[in-house]
Design a protein around this motif. Structure first.
Motif, PDB file in Angstrom:
ATOM      1  N   ASP B 241       0.824  -1.216   0.000  1.00 39.41           N
ATOM      2  CA  ASP B 241       0.000   0.000   0.000  1.00 39.41           C
ATOM      3  C   ASP B 241       0.856   1.264   0.000  1.00 39.41           C
ATOM      4  O   ASP B 241       0.539   2.250  -0.658  1.00 39.41           O
ATOM      5  CB  ASP B 241      -0.909   0.024   1.238  1.00 39.41           C
ATOM      6  CG  ASP B 241      -2.087  -0.915   1.087  1.00 39.41           C
ATOM      7  OD1 ASP B 241      -2.393  -1.273  -0.070  1.00 39.41           O
ATOM      8  OD2 ASP B 241      -2.680  -1.300   2.105  1.00 39.41           O
ATOM      9  N   HIS B 244       2.373   1.769  -3.274  1.00 37.15           N
ATOM     10  CA  HIS B 244       1.285   2.211  -4.152  1.00 37.15           C
ATOM     11  C   HIS B 244       1.077   3.721  -4.007  1.00 37.15           C
ATOM     12  O   HIS B 244       0.988   4.454  -4.988  1.00 37.15           O
ATOM     13  CB  HIS B 244       0.018   1.442  -3.775  1.00 37.15           C
ATOM     14  CG  HIS B 244      -1.047   1.493  -4.829  1.00 37.15           C
ATOM     15  ND1 HIS B 244      -2.239   0.859  -4.707  1.00 37.15           N
ATOM     16  CD2 HIS B 244      -1.095   2.108  -6.031  1.00 37.15           C
ATOM     17  CE1 HIS B 244      -2.981   1.087  -5.789  1.00 37.15           C
ATOM     18  NE2 HIS B 244      -2.297   1.850  -6.601  1.00 37.15           N
ATOM     19  N   LYS B 248       1.892   6.516  -6.851  1.00 32.63           N
ATOM     20  CA  LYS B 248       0.888   7.445  -7.381  1.00 32.63           C
ATOM     21  C   LYS B 248       1.435   8.868  -7.367  1.00 32.63           C
ATOM     22  O   LYS B 248       1.208   9.640  -8.307  1.00 32.63           O
ATOM     23  CB  LYS B 248      -0.406   7.348  -6.566  1.00 32.63           C
ATOM     24  CG  LYS B 248      -1.229   6.126  -6.929  1.00 32.63           C
ATOM     25  CD  LYS B 248      -2.580   6.121  -6.219  1.00 32.63           C
ATOM     26  CE  LYS B 248      -2.526   5.341  -4.968  1.00 32.63           C
ATOM     27  NZ  LYS B 248      -3.830   5.063  -4.353  1.00 32.63           N
ATOM     28  N   ARG B 310      -1.237  -0.895 -11.844  1.00 32.96           N
ATOM     29  CA  ARG B 310      -1.351  -0.964 -10.399  1.00 32.96           C
ATOM     30  C   ARG B 310      -0.278  -1.885  -9.832  1.00 32.96           C
ATOM     31  O   ARG B 310       0.336  -1.585  -8.801  1.00 32.96           O
ATOM     32  CB  ARG B 310      -2.745  -1.499 -10.082  1.00 32.96           C
ATOM     33  CG  ARG B 310      -3.119  -1.541  -8.635  1.00 32.96           C
ATOM     34  CD  ARG B 310      -4.598  -1.933  -8.543  1.00 32.96           C
ATOM     35  NE  ARG B 310      -5.073  -1.908  -7.176  1.00 32.96           N
ATOM     36  CZ  ARG B 310      -5.007  -2.953  -6.365  1.00 32.96           C
ATOM     37  NH1 ARG B 310      -4.497  -4.072  -6.790  1.00 32.96           N
ATOM     38  NH2 ARG B 310      -5.458  -2.855  -5.120  1.00 32.96           N
ATOM     39  N   LYS B 313       3.182  -0.401  -9.355  1.00 38.44           N
ATOM     40  CA  LYS B 313       3.284   0.525  -8.228  1.00 38.44           C
ATOM     41  C   LYS B 313       3.313  -0.200  -6.890  1.00 38.44           C
ATOM     42  O   LYS B 313       3.818   0.321  -5.913  1.00 38.44           O
ATOM     43  CB  LYS B 313       2.093   1.506  -8.264  1.00 38.44           C
ATOM     44  CG  LYS B 313       2.283   2.612  -9.273  1.00 38.44           C
ATOM     45  CD  LYS B 313       1.104   3.564  -9.285  1.00 38.44           C
ATOM     46  CE  LYS B 313      -0.065   2.956 -10.001  1.00 38.44           C
ATOM     47  NZ  LYS B 313      -1.054   3.941 -10.465  1.00 38.44           N
ATOM     48  N   ARG B 314       2.737  -1.393  -6.829  1.00 38.05           N
ATOM     49  CA  ARG B 314       2.617  -2.066  -5.529  1.00 38.05           C
ATOM     50  C   ARG B 314       3.812  -2.945  -5.181  1.00 38.05           C
ATOM     51  O   ARG B 314       3.926  -3.409  -4.056  1.00 38.05           O
ATOM     52  CB  ARG B 314       1.331  -2.901  -5.494  1.00 38.05           C
ATOM     53  CG  ARG B 314       0.081  -2.038  -5.465  1.00 38.05           C
ATOM     54  CD  ARG B 314      -1.169  -2.888  -5.396  1.00 38.05           C
ATOM     55  NE  ARG B 314      -1.322  -3.521  -4.114  1.00 38.05           N
ATOM     56  CZ  ARG B 314      -1.880  -2.952  -3.050  1.00 38.05           C
ATOM     57  NH1 ARG B 314      -2.321  -1.725  -3.134  1.00 38.05           N
ATOM     58  NH2 ARG B 314      -1.983  -3.601  -1.920  1.00 38.05           N
TER      59      ARG B 314
END
Lengths: 178, 388
Positions: B241, B244, B248, B310, B313-314
């Protein structure tokens, strides 16, 4: 066979942690036809339910690409083919000037595809949904977290599933009329 | 409350410290040699490399203030990395000193014989003169050092005492501090970068610098956080998270950089006025256009497309890989903005490489040293949650 007697059984939890734990246990017990309802997005619930729907991001991506290409094509066509004007001696195909509008149309069509795609995949608007027959379900928009095991599940048995849900120690369990 | 956790002496980040110092010392020696051999190249290379590393530290200061105001788990998780970077500012202030000996080599407005034949520069002398330039630099550093020092001191006080007033004090200072950062960095960018082309002006120039600095800070923090994921209990903090969140931010600031850069280009290109357009004409020929194209790819298109995913990014390793590319692009961006002022043709002198590696080695040595000074996690930050 007549209509099933129930849409499903609805368990009410007071916090997202309990709901996530309940979803995990229900999956372990073998239930698949179920859904969770929360006042705000809880990412862990989606993970616990194994919701792997990647269709919406794809729709948005395609919408963005279509919007960008269409925006650029519109400007290219109007300024070089349909109505060419000499502006300060610059080339008719002045790509730097086209970028802001291309960006805007990319975002515009991507955003519209997101909204419309979301509605289409959700099946919204839905004028009637059995869940609203359960009086306490209105709290899903306030501060309660619900898990509904639906009657269509292969393992669903009114008594058995009721006992299973009660073992999860919810705040309440109610029957949902179809 | 979190327990105090120190950087383990046998962690790969700690072991990086000595090699970094060796590289820094060797780089400094090479720079000294370069100064003797080619004074002009030395100062130009030094300026770009210096602004690159200063940009990371100042970007970290800006992000630190932003997270004090906004709150949030992402900020609490990386706060100590940001603070450690801001504690390198005294060293960076020291590293500014060599530049003061090369103002005449770097800046046309600092050469009296050039000003004598140039009426425009004579008008601009009111602002662009050596004493005022130095006084402004002292002022910028004073502001940054005071803000960084107070935030670091109060943060340490918060470790010892869970008085909520300390968090409020840091938040209030950050509000004013961000305004001061915006003003000082705008003027600093004008002084140190824009005045390399003293006839040229662009009102968004300082904003391009600031956006770039914040992006530098995010990519730097992402790489360091990825190095720390195997360091317990940070594995419970730098979770998917968190990466993430940071990913972003990185995507957002990559897009913001493109937005700023295009804004400047589009307005100057559209006006096509003889005062402004030479800056771009110079950067669109002599090989610089290829570096510009590479920047478009490495600084925007590639990270933008990859960061849409996604999953990228994680995951610590994938997001760190993208961040490493953007760090290189950050240096190339400064090189492309600053270096053509003195070089008609694209070329990379060995001093350009020596400067960025030399200053970088010393800076990394200082950064890791500062990181080891305090607990890697703030102890009384209410936003911090460790996942077990």
């Amino acid at each position: 066979m007549s209509r099933p007697a129930l849409y499903g059984l609805l368990a009410e939890f007071t916090n997202p942690t309990d709901l996530v734990a309940a979803v995990h246990k229900a999956r372990e017990a073998g239930y698949r036809a179920m859904d969770a309802y929360t006042p705000y997005p809880v990412e862990e619930v989606a993970e616990a339910l194994h919701v792997h729907d990647r269709r919406l991001p794809l729709i948005v991506l395609i919408g963005g690409i279509v919007g960008g290409c269409a925006g650029y094509a519109l400007q290219f066509w109007t300024s070089t083919i349909d109505y060419p004007i000499n502006i300060g001696g610059r080339p008719l195909h002045s790509w730097p000037a086209f970028i802001p509008i291309t960006f805007e149309t990319t975002i515009l069509v991507a955003a519209i595809s997101a909204v419309l795609g979301m509605l289409a995949l959700n099946g919204l608007p839905t004028p009637y949904h059995p869940l609203f027959n359960a009086p306490r379900f209105a709290l899903a928009t306030d501060d309660r977290f619900f898990l509904c095991i639906e009657a269509t599940d292969a393992l669903f048995d009114e008594q058995e599933t009721l006992r299973f849900l009660q073992r999860l120690e919810p705040r309440s369990v109610s029957e949902v009329e179809p | 409350m979190t327990e105090s956790v120190r950087l383990a002496p046998d962690h790969r980040l700690s072991r990086l410290r000595r090699p970094a110092l060796v590289v820094g010392v060797v780089g400094a020696a090479a720079l000294l040699l370069g100064f003797a051999v080619s004074r002009e190249h030395f100062f130009q290379a030094y300026l770009v490399a210096y602004l690159f590393w200063l940009g990371i530290a100042l970007g970290c200061l800006a992000v630190l203030m932003i997270q004090h105001i906004t709150g949030g788990m992402w900020g609490a998780a990386v706060r100590r990395l940001l603070e450690s970077a801001t504690r390198t500012l005294p060293l960076l202030a020291l590293l500014f000193l060599p530049l003061t000996f090369g103002l005449g080599d770097l800046y046309e407005w600092a050469r009296p014989e050039a000003v004598a034949h140039d009426p425009i520069l004579q008008y601009k002398q009111l602002y662009l003169n050596v004493p005022f330039f130095l006084a402004r630099a002292v002022f910028y550093f004073a502001v940054w050092l005071v803000v960084a020092r107070l935030l670091n001191r109060w943060s340490l006080a918060q470790d010892a005492d869970d008085d909520p007033a300390i968090a409020i004090r840091m938040e209030n200072l950050s509000r004013g501090g961000l305004v001061l950062y915006g003003l000082t960095m705008t003027f600093a960018a004008v002084d140190w970068g824009m005045s390399l082309d003293p006839h040229w002006f662009s009102t968004i120039y300082g904003v391009i610098f600031m956006g770039g600095q914040v992006l530098s800070a995010f990519v730097f923090v992402i790489v360091v956080a990825a190095l720390l994921v195997d360091h317990p209990p940070l594995d419970g903090v730098f979770t998917a998270d968190r990466f993430h969140d940071l990913g972003k931010f990185m995507l957002g600031f990559v897009m913001l950089w493109a937005y700023f850069a295009l804004s400047q280009f589009l307005i100057i290109w559209a006006a096509n006025s003889p005062e402004e357009i030479p800056w771009y004409l110079r950067r669109m020929q002599g090989g610089w256009q290829y570096l510009g194209g590479a920047l478009l790819i490495l600084h925007f298109v590639l990270p933008f497309i990859v960061l849409l995913s996604r999953d990228v990014k994680r995951r610590a390793d994938t997001i760190a890989a993208v961040a490493s590319v953007v760090i290189v692009a950050r240096f190339l961006d400064l090189f492309w903005m600053l270096r053509p002022a003195s070089a008609v043709y694209l070329s990379m002198h060995w001093l350009d490489v020596a400067a960025v590696i030399g200053i970088g080695g010393i800076w990394m040595w200082a950064f890791v040293g500062q990181l080891a000074e305090r607990s890697l996690l703030p102890l009384h930050d209410p936003a911090l949650v460790i996942e077990r």
